[in-house]
Design a protein around this motif. Structure first.
Motif, short mmCIF file in Angstrom:
data_model
loop_
_atom_site.label_atom_id
_atom_site.label_comp_id
_atom_site.label_asym_id
_atom_site.label_seq_id
_atom_site.Cartn_x
_atom_site.Cartn_y
_atom_site.Cartn_z
N HIS A 232 0.82 -1.22 0.00
CA HIS A 232 0.00 0.00 0.00
C HIS A 232 0.85 1.27 0.00
O HIS A 232 0.70 2.13 0.86
CB HIS A 232 -0.94 0.00 1.22
CG HIS A 232 -2.23 0.68 0.93
ND1 HIS A 232 -2.70 1.74 1.62
CD2 HIS A 232 -3.15 0.43 -0.03
CE1 HIS A 232 -3.86 2.14 1.14
NE2 HIS A 232 -4.16 1.36 0.12
N ALA A 266 -3.45 2.78 15.18
CA ALA A 266 -3.76 3.73 14.11
C ALA A 266 -3.43 3.13 12.74
O ALA A 266 -3.80 3.68 11.70
CB ALA A 266 -2.97 5.02 14.30
N HIS A 267 -2.75 1.99 12.75
CA HIS A 267 -2.28 1.37 11.50
C HIS A 267 -2.83 -0.06 11.43
O HIS A 267 -4.04 -0.25 11.45
CB HIS A 267 -0.75 1.45 11.47
CG HIS A 267 -0.09 1.05 10.19
ND1 HIS A 267 -0.73 0.91 9.00
CD2 HIS A 267 1.22 0.76 9.94
CE1 HIS A 267 0.14 0.56 8.06
NE2 HIS A 267 1.33 0.47 8.61
N LYS A 297 -14.79 16.42 20.35
CA LYS A 297 -13.36 16.81 20.40
C LYS A 297 -12.74 16.50 21.75
O LYS A 297 -11.53 16.34 21.87
CB LYS A 297 -13.22 18.31 20.09
CG LYS A 297 -13.34 18.61 18.62
CD LYS A 297 -12.09 18.17 17.85
CE LYS A 297 -12.39 17.80 16.42
NZ LYS A 297 -12.17 16.38 16.18
N LEU A 303 -13.67 6.24 15.59
CA LEU A 303 -14.27 5.04 15.00
C LEU A 303 -13.17 4.25 14.34
O LEU A 303 -12.64 4.63 13.29
CB LEU A 303 -15.32 5.43 13.95
CG LEU A 303 -16.66 5.96 14.44
CD1 LEU A 303 -17.61 6.15 13.25
CD2 LEU A 303 -17.29 5.06 15.49
N GLY A 305 -11.33 1.64 12.10
CA GLY A 305 -11.74 1.13 10.80
C GLY A 305 -12.29 2.21 9.89
O GLY A 305 -12.71 1.93 8.77
N PHE A 306 -12.28 3.46 10.42
CA PHE A 306 -12.73 4.59 9.59
C PHE A 306 -11.60 5.57 9.37
O PHE A 306 -10.77 5.78 10.25
CB PHE A 306 -13.89 5.33 10.29
CG PHE A 306 -15.24 4.80 9.95
CD1 PHE A 306 -15.69 3.61 10.51
CD2 PHE A 306 -16.05 5.47 9.04
CE1 PHE A 306 -16.94 3.11 10.19
CE2 PHE A 306 -17.32 4.97 8.72
CZ PHE A 306 -17.75 3.79 9.30
N HIS A 308 -8.68 7.52 6.61
CA HIS A 308 -7.43 7.10 5.96
C HIS A 308 -6.66 8.35 5.53
O HIS A 308 -7.25 9.34 5.11
CB HIS A 308 -7.72 6.24 4.72
CG HIS A 308 -6.55 5.42 4.31
ND1 HIS A 308 -5.55 5.94 3.52
CD2 HIS A 308 -6.20 4.14 4.61
CE1 HIS A 308 -4.63 5.01 3.33
NE2 HIS A 308 -5.00 3.90 3.97
N ARG A 309 -5.35 8.29 5.67
CA ARG A 309 -4.54 9.44 5.29
C ARG A 309 -4.67 9.73 3.80
O ARG A 309 -4.67 10.89 3.40
CB ARG A 309 -3.07 9.14 5.63
CG ARG A 309 -2.08 10.15 5.09
CD ARG A 309 -2.30 11.52 5.66
NE ARG A 309 -2.17 11.57 7.10
CZ ARG A 309 -1.01 11.49 7.74
NH1 ARG A 309 0.11 11.31 7.08
NH2 ARG A 309 -0.97 11.57 9.06
N ARG A 317 -10.35 -1.49 -1.13
CA ARG A 317 -10.18 -2.79 -0.47
C ARG A 317 -11.38 -3.09 0.43
O ARG A 317 -11.80 -4.24 0.57
CB ARG A 317 -8.88 -2.79 0.33
CG ARG A 317 -7.65 -2.49 -0.50
CD ARG A 317 -6.45 -2.23 0.38
NE ARG A 317 -6.67 -1.03 1.18
CZ ARG A 317 -5.81 -0.62 2.12
NH1 ARG A 317 -4.69 -1.31 2.35
NH2 ARG A 317 -6.04 0.47 2.81
N ASN A 364 -12.28 1.81 6.06
CA ASN A 364 -11.03 1.42 5.39
C ASN A 364 -10.89 -0.10 5.40
O ASN A 364 -11.82 -0.80 5.82
CB ASN A 364 -9.84 2.11 6.07
CG ASN A 364 -9.77 1.78 7.56
OD1 ASN A 364 -9.92 0.63 7.95
ND2 ASN A 364 -9.59 2.80 8.38
N ARG A 391 1.27 -8.43 4.45
CA ARG A 391 2.03 -7.26 4.03
C ARG A 391 3.51 -7.53 3.85
O ARG A 391 4.24 -6.74 3.25
CB ARG A 391 1.82 -6.12 5.07
CG ARG A 391 2.47 -4.79 4.78
CD ARG A 391 2.13 -4.18 3.43
NE ARG A 391 0.72 -3.97 3.20
CZ ARG A 391 0.03 -2.90 3.59
NH1 ARG A 391 0.62 -1.94 4.26
NH2 ARG A 391 -1.26 -2.79 3.31
#
Ligand code: SDX
Length: 431
Positions: A232, A266-267, A297, A303, A305-306, A308-309, A317, A364, A391
């Motif tokens: 990716h 986060a990844h 805030k 969330l 799984g939601f 993406h950079r 995907r 994502n 990966r």
């Protein structure tokens, strides 16, 4: 890269600097700032690399606005639908789809390297049974350089090739062994009469007490999950592998660094975090509560799984993964899985909410993968190890591309220093 004739003019203070502009085969042009510090005595500043290309590459291309993902030019939905993981591995490593003979030779090479050195089996026994499989994989993969020292000379193309095949072949065996160890069952050896995905499922789920027959539909779904996670671009873990490799570290150490980075929530750790979030939500009537928290805030909750950079429209995907989720759960007779219902309702609610639409937050790759893996019988702790083994081919392909680049330099970013300027030491009695 073709040397550019176009330039961007940067003017500040008493300086005017011409920065070459390079045009890619796809995606945005890049401003070449390699001579900026020498000519202008200034750095650029881009923590998180939101606007920075760290390398030239020809392996994978993502168009975040259009939801496009290409591996060596082939769209991910075509590869996921018509190819299979080891063929995609060949494509990522060598740049072209293999002929039938090339594919047979490559699959034979991988198949015949799936066992690990017998002494490595002792490494698992050094961990507590409740060790997270990612901790075990990070340690065992890093230790591979101690067992496969004959493929650690990165200047030798043959050794680079052997290390690449060994990694692709052995990561499933290591991941499955980590899982078996964590549940107190005997480690299962790979079989050469099974395909890659079937072998992994059998190493995870077979027990000595009875035969295990791999369901071909589950094997197909497993293979598709491997394919969807294969590579990716320059994501955090791939960039980690490249930076580690730029120092000349051996490939096993570099992949271990990638595994460590992928572990973060986060990844690659998001698939585990996402399923745990769906389980915490538990029922569709609690979705509004969690949507509100994600928008608050003052609440660190996101969330999982939601977002993406790069993808700001949809993650192609996730689209393929959602189809697989429906197929697998129907096959397993759990299409009414409450977690899947929560996932579908959460997706619909989030996509209808202006907050997520404005911030371009879409499901994502990690949003649906966990649902499939849980339905297949994997504990959440095995989700990221499966991402890592998938990966590995992307990491090793990107590492190989970098090592073979004659312009390779060690990666060494600079900084914006905001600490104390020079001051003199004072003795403790004077402080
Ligand atoms: C992977 O890079 C890759 O290619 C990664 C990957 C791969 O294949 O290698 O695709 C795999 O890592 C997928 C991403 C998995 N991670 C998650 O699902 C974790 C949840 N997502 C977020 O943490 C976040 O969306 C990131 C880390 C994925 C992306 O973060 P960015 O691009 O740095 O964006 P950001 O953190 O600056 O957020 C922008 C805004 C912020 O609000 P404001 O400060 O502008 O008001 O969007 C908000 C964030 O608060 N936001 C979210 C959110 N993600 C971002 N709000 C709620 N829920 C979320 N998930």
């Amino acid at each position: 890269m073709v040397e550019s004739t176009r330039t961007a003019t940067l003017t500040f203070d008493d300086k005017t600097i011409e920065l070459p502009i390079h045009s890619p085969s796809a995606g945005p042009d890049v401003l070449d700032i390699r001579k900026l510090y020498a000519q202008g005595s200034v750095f650029t500043y881009d923590p998180g690399f939101t606007s920075t290309a760290s390398t030239e590459s020809s392996i994978t291309y993502i168009d975040g606005g259009e939801g496009i993902l290409l591996h060596r030019g082939y769209p991910i939905d075509q590869l996921a639908g018509q190819s299979h993981y080891l063929e995609v591995c060949y494509l990522l490593l060598y740049g072209e789809l293999p002929s039938a003979a090339q594919l047979e030779e490559f699959e034979g090479l991988v198949t015949n390297h799936t066992m690990i050195h017998e002494q490595m089996m002792n490494l698992f026994k050094g961990f507590r049974r409740d060790a997270h499989p990612m901790a075990i994989m990070t340690g065992v993969v890093g230790a591979m350089s101690a067992f496969y020292h004959d493929s650690t000379d990165i200047t030798d193309p043959h050794q680079r090739e052997v290390a690449s095949i060994r990694m692709i072949a052995k990561l499933p065996t290591i991941a499955a062994a980590a899982y078996k160890y964590s549940i107190g069952q005997p480690i299962v050896y790979p079989r050469n009469d099974l395909d890659y995905a079937s072998n992994f499922l059998r190493m995870c789920f077979s027990v000595p007490a009875e035969d295990y027959v791999v369901d071909p539909i589950l094997a197909r779904a497993m293979d598709r999950i491997f394919t969807l996670h294969a590579d990716h671009e320059q994501n955090a873990s791939t960039s980690t592998v490249r930076l580690a490799g730029s120092s000349g570290a051996n490939p096993f150490a570099c992949i271990a660094a990638g595994i460590a980075c992928l572990w973060g929530p986060a990844h690659g750790g998001a698939n585990q975090a996402c399923l745990e979030m769906l389980q915490e939500i538990g029922s569709v009537d609690r979705i509004p509560e969690f949507i509100a928290r994600a928008k608050d805030k003052n609440d660190p909750f996101r969330l999982m799984g939601f977002g993406h950079r790069v993808y700001k429209n949809f993650d192609p995907r996730a689209t393929v993964m959602k189809e697989s989720a429906d197929e697998v759960l129907e096959l397993l007779g759990v299409e009414n899985n409450p977690i899947l219902q929560v996932a579908k309702e959460l997706e619909a609610a989030a996509l209808a909410d202006p907050y997520f639409a404005e911030k371009k937050l879409f499901p994502n790759v990690d949003f649906y993968s966990g649902i499939i893996l849980e339905a297949m019988g994997f504990p959440t702790s095995m989700f990221t190890p499966i991402f890592a083994l998938s990966r590995t081919v992307g990491w090793i392909s990107q590492w190989k591309e970098m090592i073979e680049d004659p312009a390779l330099k060690i990666g060494r970013p600079r900084q914006l220093y905001t600490g104390e300027t020079q001051r003199d030491y004072t003795n403790v009695e004077d402080r």
